[in-house]
Design an enzyme around this catalytic site. Sequence first.
Site, short mmCIF file in Angstrom:
data_model
loop_
_atom_site.label_atom_id
_atom_site.label_comp_id
_atom_site.label_asym_id
_atom_site.label_seq_id
_atom_site.Cartn_x
_atom_site.Cartn_y
_atom_site.Cartn_z
N LYS A 63 42.24 48.06 76.04
CA LYS A 63 41.25 47.00 76.32
C LYS A 63 41.27 45.96 75.20
CE LYS A 63 37.37 45.54 78.32
NZ LYS A 63 37.40 44.93 79.64
N ASN B 148 29.07 37.36 86.07
CA ASN B 148 28.58 36.10 86.66
C ASN B 148 27.05 36.00 86.65
OD1 ASN B 148 28.40 38.13 88.74
ND2 ASN B 148 28.20 36.51 90.24
N LYS C 288 35.23 49.03 90.52
CA LYS C 288 34.00 49.06 91.33
C LYS C 288 34.14 50.03 92.50
CE LYS C 288 33.18 44.25 90.18
NZ LYS C 288 32.60 44.58 88.87
N LYS D 205 31.62 49.21 82.61
CA LYS D 205 30.22 49.21 82.99
C LYS D 205 29.99 49.73 84.42
CE LYS D 205 29.42 45.24 85.71
NZ LYS D 205 30.78 44.95 85.96
P1 ADP Z 1 32.33 41.69 87.12
O1 ADP Z 1 32.01 40.89 85.91
O2 ADP Z 1 31.26 41.62 88.16
O3 ADP Z 1 32.75 43.11 86.81
P2 ADP Z 1 35.12 41.21 87.84
O4 ADP Z 1 35.77 39.88 87.68
O5 ADP Z 1 35.51 42.30 86.91
O6 ADP Z 1 33.56 40.94 87.83
O7 ADP Z 1 35.38 41.73 89.33
C1 ADP Z 1 35.01 40.98 90.48
C2 ADP Z 1 36.18 40.14 90.97
O8 ADP Z 1 37.18 40.96 91.57
C3 ADP Z 1 35.86 39.19 92.08
O9 ADP Z 1 35.24 38.04 91.60
C4 ADP Z 1 37.25 38.90 92.69
O10 ADP Z 1 37.82 37.75 92.12
C5 ADP Z 1 38.08 40.10 92.26
N1 ADP Z 1 38.72 40.87 93.34
C6 ADP Z 1 39.87 41.55 93.16
N2 ADP Z 1 40.24 42.18 94.27
C7 ADP Z 1 39.29 41.91 95.20
C8 ADP Z 1 39.11 42.30 96.58
N3 ADP Z 1 39.98 43.09 97.20
N4 ADP Z 1 38.02 41.81 97.24
C9 ADP Z 1 37.15 41.02 96.60
N5 ADP Z 1 37.26 40.63 95.31
C10 ADP Z 1 38.31 41.07 94.60
MG MG Z 2 34.49 43.69 85.73
#
Ligand code: ADP
Ligand code: MG
Length: 313
Positions: A129, A12, A276, A214
């Site tokens: 992937k 994002n 994460k 990443k």
């Molecule tokens: P990035 O590009 O930052 O790696 P991702 O889409 O891979 O983003 O991961 C972030 C997303 O994870 C959030 O935008 C949300 O939609 C999702 N998500 C899944 N589980 C959770 C959770 N338990 N709490 C918050 N967000 C979550």
């Molecule tokens: Mg991601």
Amino acid sequence: MRKVAVVAIGGNSLIKDPAHQTVPDQYAAAHETCIHIAGMIEQGWDVAIGHGNGPQVGFILRRSELARHELHEVPLDFCGADTQGAIGYMLQQNLYNEFRRRGMQKQAATVVTQVLVDRNDPAFKNPTKPIGSFMSEEDARKRRELEGWDVIEDAGRGWRRVVPSPLPVRVIERDAVKELIDAGFVVITVGGGGIPVIEDEQGNLVGVAAVIDKDYASSLLATSIGADLLLISTAVEKVALNYGKPNQRWIDQMTVAEAKQYMAEGHFAPGSMKPKIEASIWFLERGGKEALITNPENIERALEGKTGTRIVP
Ligand code: ADP
Ligand code: MG
């Protein structure tokens, strides 16, 4: 004493929505994140920035594919290198201009970064992937025969190439990154999880067609430079339990033990939030003091303890 943070910025920070994907759009999106990174540097942090590159690699592969009748295609490790350069440029220039606006004496530099993976990583036997565009079954079969691609049928939407997603083992340019941080530079590194390389029998490095997560790579970097903080910037202000459900509850702070329990209970979606949390746990179990998850606009407030989700040992 300044403290060191590795900031892993998510998709994002470059693409806000499907209608804004052009290079100028990405540049504008990056600008916003850079304002907050400059803000945290002003608060006293030294920063190494890791970033994603999934969509950008997809664009290069698509161009490469469309131009196949006329030009050579771009191997995946080179797509990684190309995006590290272009995204690094985008961040360097935005940071330069933001530092200038604030009257800060700071400079950013990008390090094209290779990350070693184990050639015996089980991921190489089980590529998962998906990358590049959708293909017809016939094209998929051809590519498998002629180029050795692994292909899968993706939930009725067509065929796609899949590549392994091995774990990062060592940041090859680690010493260069550490020297630059110690000299006061903001360093953009491990872009897209780093360019995956393996060691051959003689110990020479060879690029491989794979993708490193990443968040994992940023965690490894944070550990190997002895960072004080792993900050994961993504699309949510905080991590939630029962995310997206009526009984959703935002988490302000959790310990590694709590994070592991919530993870086992299935609160964090695989492929998005779960990596994460795992990256944070990994960092904390290897001597890290704190991990923080929030979105770009809340970085400074989260560092002041006002928001975000904090994970502690
Ligand atoms: P990035 O590009 O930052 O790696 P991702 O889409 O891979 O983003 O991961 C972030 C997303 O994870 C959030 O935008 C949300 O939609 C999702 N998500 C899944 N589980 C959770 C959770 N338990 N709490 C918050 N967000 C979550
Ligand atoms: Mg991601």
